[in-house]
Write an enzyme that holds these catalytic residues in place. Structure first.
Site, PDB file in Angstrom:
ATOM      1  N   TYR A   1     -12.299  -3.062  -3.336  1.00 40.76           N
ATOM      2  CA  TYR A   1     -12.879  -3.042  -1.992  1.00 40.76           C
ATOM      3  C   TYR A   1     -14.407  -3.030  -2.042  1.00 40.76           C
ATOM      4  CZ  TYR A   1      -8.318  -2.254   0.282  1.00 40.76           C
ATOM      5  OH  TYR A   1      -7.043  -2.383   0.774  1.00 40.76           O
TER       6      TYR A   1
ATOM      7  N   HIS B   1      -1.981  -5.413   1.561  1.00 39.51           N
ATOM      8  CA  HIS B   1      -3.250  -6.116   1.362  1.00 39.51           C
ATOM      9  C   HIS B   1      -2.919  -7.551   0.978  1.00 39.51           C
ATOM     10  CE1 HIS B   1      -7.208  -7.282  -0.114  1.00 39.51           C
ATOM     11  NE2 HIS B   1      -6.545  -7.872  -1.090  1.00 39.51           N
TER      12      HIS B   1
ATOM     13  N   ARG C   1       2.370  -6.413   9.691  1.00 37.72           N
ATOM     14  CA  ARG C   1       1.653  -5.309  10.323  1.00 37.72           C
ATOM     15  C   ARG C   1       2.063  -5.159  11.788  1.00 37.72           C
ATOM     16  NH1 ARG C   1      -4.139  -7.098   7.667  1.00 37.72           N
ATOM     17  NH2 ARG C   1      -4.028  -5.880   5.747  1.00 37.72           N
TER      18      ARG C   1
ATOM     19  N   ASN D   1      -1.716  -0.025   7.064  1.00 36.17           N
ATOM     20  CA  ASN D   1      -1.197  -1.305   7.541  1.00 36.17           C
ATOM     21  C   ASN D   1      -0.370  -2.033   6.483  1.00 36.17           C
ATOM     22  OD1 ASN D   1      -3.230  -2.026   5.853  1.00 36.17           O
ATOM     23  ND2 ASN D   1      -4.548  -2.935   7.415  1.00 36.17           N
TER      24      ASN D   1
ATOM     25  N   LYS E   1       0.836  -1.202   0.000  1.00 35.69           N
ATOM     26  CA  LYS E   1       0.000   0.000   0.000  1.00 35.69           C
ATOM     27  C   LYS E   1       0.876   1.260   0.000  1.00 35.69           C
ATOM     28  CE  LYS E   1      -3.860  -2.323   2.361  1.00 35.69           C
ATOM     29  NZ  LYS E   1      -4.768  -2.281   3.546  1.00 35.69           N
TER      30      LYS E   1
ATOM     31  N   GLU F   1      -9.394 -10.798  -7.274  1.00 39.50           N
ATOM     32  CA  GLU F   1      -8.458  -9.676  -7.160  1.00 39.50           C
ATOM     33  C   GLU F   1      -7.311  -9.798  -8.169  1.00 39.50           C
ATOM     34  OE1 GLU F   1      -7.524  -9.811  -2.972  1.00 39.50           O
ATOM     35  OE2 GLU F   1      -9.548  -9.169  -2.416  1.00 39.50           O
TER      36      GLU F   1
HETATM   37  O1  CDP Z   1      -7.009  -5.859   4.943  1.00 37.44           O
HETATM   38  P1  CDP Z   1      -7.878  -6.730   5.827  1.00 37.44           P
HETATM   39  O2  CDP Z   1      -8.581  -7.827   5.069  1.00 37.44           O
HETATM   40  O3  CDP Z   1      -7.118  -7.239   7.018  1.00 37.44           O
HETATM   41  O4  CDP Z   1      -8.998  -5.759   6.467  1.00 37.44           O
HETATM   42  P2  CDP Z   1     -10.461  -5.352   5.975  1.00 37.44           P
HETATM   43  O5  CDP Z   1     -11.358  -5.388   7.162  1.00 37.44           O
HETATM   44  O6  CDP Z   1     -10.870  -6.137   4.772  1.00 37.44           O
HETATM   45  O7  CDP Z   1     -10.286  -3.829   5.563  1.00 37.44           O
HETATM   46  C1  CDP Z   1      -9.640  -3.468   4.363  1.00 37.44           C
HETATM   47  C2  CDP Z   1      -8.692  -2.315   4.638  1.00 37.44           C
HETATM   48  O8  CDP Z   1      -9.443  -1.156   4.984  1.00 37.44           O
HETATM   49  C3  CDP Z   1      -7.759  -2.511   5.829  1.00 37.44           C
HETATM   50  O9  CDP Z   1      -6.611  -3.263   5.489  1.00 37.44           O
HETATM   51  C4  CDP Z   1      -7.424  -1.091   6.213  1.00 37.44           C
HETATM   52  O10 CDP Z   1      -6.394  -0.529   5.392  1.00 37.44           O
HETATM   53  C5  CDP Z   1      -8.723  -0.362   5.905  1.00 37.44           C
HETATM   54  N1  CDP Z   1      -9.584  -0.139   7.096  1.00 37.44           N
HETATM   55  C6  CDP Z   1      -9.810   1.162   7.518  1.00 37.44           C
HETATM   56  O11 CDP Z   1      -9.282   2.097   6.931  1.00 37.44           O
HETATM   57  N2  CDP Z   1     -10.623   1.397   8.603  1.00 37.44           N
HETATM   58  C7  CDP Z   1     -11.240   0.389   9.255  1.00 37.44           C
HETATM   59  N3  CDP Z   1     -12.024   0.633  10.298  1.00 37.44           N
HETATM   60  C8  CDP Z   1     -11.022  -0.944   8.822  1.00 37.44           C
HETATM   61  C9  CDP Z   1     -10.191  -1.165   7.747  1.00 37.44           C
HETATM   62 MG    MG Z   2     -10.212  -7.787   3.807  1.00 41.24          MG
END
Ligand code: CDP
Ligand code: MG
Length: 139
Positions: A49, A115, A102, A112, A9, A126
């Site tokens: 997303y 992805h 992370r 973080n 990222k 994806e």
């Molecule tokens: O990436 P991961 O699958 O672990 O998390 P996700 O729940 O699918 O969320 C996608 C991405 O959105 C995260 O990796 C964060 O960069 C972002 N995010 C955020 O900005 N704020 C949140 N409350 C949760 C996630």
């Molecule tokens: Mg996710």
């Protein structure tokens, strides 16, 4: 062999951590089967997303992921989808275990660093989004 989609990222590039993150995948014995430096457009962000587009925090996520270059990679290896998720760690850097990417480099829920696809269907979806020429293709 499995293939998974990894994004480094914008925070990863801005902090000049991509070499160290890629080295972890190589150290683990995974293959980098495709890799490109690119910008994520808002349209691409909404596709990638899709499950989050309606969430309250989506606009901030879109601003973040489109705010600087990313590196998109297909990472391949035995059980690569699960293994790479485990190497990434929990979403929030403050909760991610030490030893994960992370957990070692992030103290943020949003910034973080990486992805990683969360299952076989997301991985295929994806990979098709980020490497459309490789749909169903060979490594
Ligand atoms: O990436 P991961 O699958 O672990 O998390 P996700 O729940 O699918 O969320 C996608 C991405 O959105 C995260 O990796 C964060 O960069 C972002 N995010 C955020 O900005 N704020 C949140 N409350 C949760 C996630
Ligand atoms: Mg996710």
């Amino acid at each position: 062999m499995e293939r998974t989609l990894v994004l480094l990222k914008p925070d990863c590039l801005q902090r000049r951590l991509m070499g160290r993150v890629i080295a972890r995948f190589e150290d683990k014995g995974l293959d980098i089967a495709a890799m490109k430096l690119m910008r994520v457009t808002p349209e691409l962000a909404r596709r990638h997303y899709a499950e989050h587009v309606r969430k309250a925090w989506y606009p901030e996520l879109e601003a973040f992921i489109t705010g600087g270059p990313v590196v998109a990679m297909i990472v391949a290896g035995p059980e690569a989808i699960r293994v790479v998720r485990a190497m990434a760690g929990a979403t929030n850097g403050l909760e991610a275990d030490p030893g994960t990417i992370r957990g070692d480099f992030s103290s943020s829920q949003q910034m973080n660093l990486v992805h990683a696809s969360d299952g076989p269907e997301s991985a295929q979806r994806e990979i098709d989004i980020f490497f459309p020429a490789r749909v169903g293709g060979a490594r």
